[in-house]
Design a protein around this motif. Sequence first.
Motif, short mmCIF file in Angstrom:
data_model
loop_
_atom_site.label_atom_id
_atom_site.label_comp_id
_atom_site.label_asym_id
_atom_site.label_seq_id
_atom_site.Cartn_x
_atom_site.Cartn_y
_atom_site.Cartn_z
N LEU A 209 0.85 -1.18 0.00
CA LEU A 209 0.00 0.00 0.00
C LEU A 209 0.89 1.23 0.00
O LEU A 209 1.97 1.24 0.60
N HIS A 421 -7.62 -8.71 0.06
CA HIS A 421 -8.58 -7.65 -0.23
C HIS A 421 -9.98 -8.22 -0.36
O HIS A 421 -10.18 -9.30 -0.91
N HIS A 430 -8.31 4.30 -4.78
CA HIS A 430 -7.88 4.43 -3.38
C HIS A 430 -8.50 5.65 -2.71
O HIS A 430 -8.66 5.67 -1.49
N ARG A 431 -8.86 6.67 -3.50
CA ARG A 431 -9.43 7.89 -2.91
C ARG A 431 -10.94 7.85 -2.79
O ARG A 431 -11.54 8.79 -2.30
N LEU A 492 -8.69 3.35 0.57
CA LEU A 492 -7.33 3.06 0.99
C LEU A 492 -7.23 3.04 2.51
O LEU A 492 -6.56 2.19 3.10
N ASP A 493 -7.90 3.99 3.18
CA ASP A 493 -7.90 4.00 4.65
C ASP A 493 -8.54 2.73 5.20
O ASP A 493 -8.09 2.19 6.22
N ARG A 496 -6.05 -0.09 4.94
CA ARG A 496 -5.07 0.02 6.02
C ARG A 496 -5.69 -0.41 7.35
O ARG A 496 -5.07 -1.14 8.14
N LEU A 550 -8.51 0.29 -9.43
CA LEU A 550 -7.58 0.20 -8.31
C LEU A 550 -6.14 0.10 -8.78
O LEU A 550 -5.24 0.70 -8.20
N TYR A 554 -3.16 2.70 -7.89
CA TYR A 554 -1.94 2.24 -7.22
C TYR A 554 -0.70 2.68 -8.00
O TYR A 554 0.29 3.14 -7.43
N ASN A 557 0.10 6.27 -7.41
CA ASN A 557 0.70 6.50 -6.10
C ASN A 557 2.17 6.14 -6.09
O ASN A 557 2.95 6.68 -5.30
#
Length: 559
Positions: A209, A421, A430-431, A492-493, A496, A550, A554, A557
């Motif tokens: 991540l 996942h 992710h956002r 994404l949060d 995590r 996704l 990724y 990022n």
Amino acid sequence: MTPLKPRTISTEGITAPFRHLTFRRIWLASLLTNLGALIRSVGAAWAMTQMTTSADKVALVQTALLLPVMLISMPAGAIADMYDRRIVMLVALGMSLAGATALTALTWLGMVTPDSLLILCFVIGSGVALMDPAWQSSVSEQVPAEALPAAVALNSISYNIARSVGPAIGGMVVAAAGAVASFALNALLYLPLLVALFLWKRISEPSYLPPEKLSRAIVSGLRYIANSPSIKIVLIRSMITGVIGGAIIALMPLVARDLLGGGAQIYGIALSAFGLGAVIGALYVPEVRKRLSGEAAIRACALSMSGALLAVALSHELVLTSAALVLAGAVWMISWALFNIGVQLSAPRWVAGRSLAAYQAASSGGIAVGSWGWGHLTDAAGVDTALLISSGLMLISPLLGLWLRMPRINLQSEDAEALAHPEVRLALTHRSGPVVIEIEYRVAQENARAFHNIMQDVQLFRKRNGAYGWSIARDIADPELWTERYHCPTWLDYLRQRNRSTHSERALDRQAASFHVGPEPVRIRRMLERPFGSVRWKDDVPDHTASEALLGDYNRNRT
């Protein structure tokens, strides 16, 4: 994806980490750096006593060195968790070296003033504050897991060996060549550690991540601590201990000058006695932990510290004062070792740097604020009165255990294996978010109270790992149906959050699920609260699969 392995408690001897070249090289270099720092501390404190008669200014030297730890430790902890710890340590050492060099030059030219001395001590302290979280959390990268406890103990012993001889050397250096020599020696002794870090070929495993941003990482660390009762108790107790017991650290130059009638050499001897006691205390930490609970050990240390402070306040003989300082140093070291162990064994790997940074902020902040207060009190009432008051407060401090009892250490509190996942059929990035998670349990009515109590603990670990808006609801038409609900800011949060759980937290989750009855399993819903971007507004807009969205996010990022 390689699963994370839990740390194990070593049964090897204390010297086992020295078999590893990187640790041995860095440890020896850090011993010299610690020695230089303590020599500089003697020079700075004594230089201030020569420039001013104000006890307030003398005590502020310790404040200037320790206050940065309180102010920037949380950003430093986040940086240690986010970036290459070797680079972070090199930058931090460079900052302290620049401050020490500037202090040497100004003193050599006769241009140093009380204010400039405090400012440059603050710069040096800022470098130390930036380095400490990266330093402590990088030990696991220098030795294998089985040697980690011994390596942590050796780092503590390194500082206390330096503290047992550094102040005496500092006193002799200042007496023979002045404060400027102590500042120059401090700057030179940063160089071996810089070289050792340059030679360290660090190997890091990238996370699957992307890293958090600094602001989010700080918030994540604070949120974890706020929802971790055991860490909060340790932080509060360590801060109070620092405020009360910091008198002996801040007023040591005045004990040497006013109570013992000595100079820089007597001050160095007093500090060496305190450091010798700290080495003795460090060697007895395992025995203390084996024989006493955390609360009993902290209480015993507080009572012993009270007696030592009383003896220092009433004594005017170097031998008696030195004996009291040896006792004070031993119990001081044991107390901080127990606080440190409490934090390290309670914090999982992903937030270790930030948890240790918070501990350093609490302890150093307590000593810094306490030093300022004890300096003001000494100006008004004298050094002996200030130490007597400190002794009295330390005597009653064990009463804190009635409300803030030291927690039992959970040795299983370590990162669990990463989870796969969850299934996604909506085109997420992710956002994307906020994400709402609902978990439905069916619980027999006779188990309702026990289930509700367990869910209060589940709430804490969900929130400290990244969830917000947590709630538990019971269906009024179907009393067996319970719904747990919480939010995560983005997808994404959420990824995590679900992979930050420790073994003990996963066990608590399974315990909650064990209350579920019926033929169907626990039902989990994951929903996008603001699905605006996932809706097709025109027929000719092509659909994107969840995996494509996704993967693209990724890759962005990573670049």
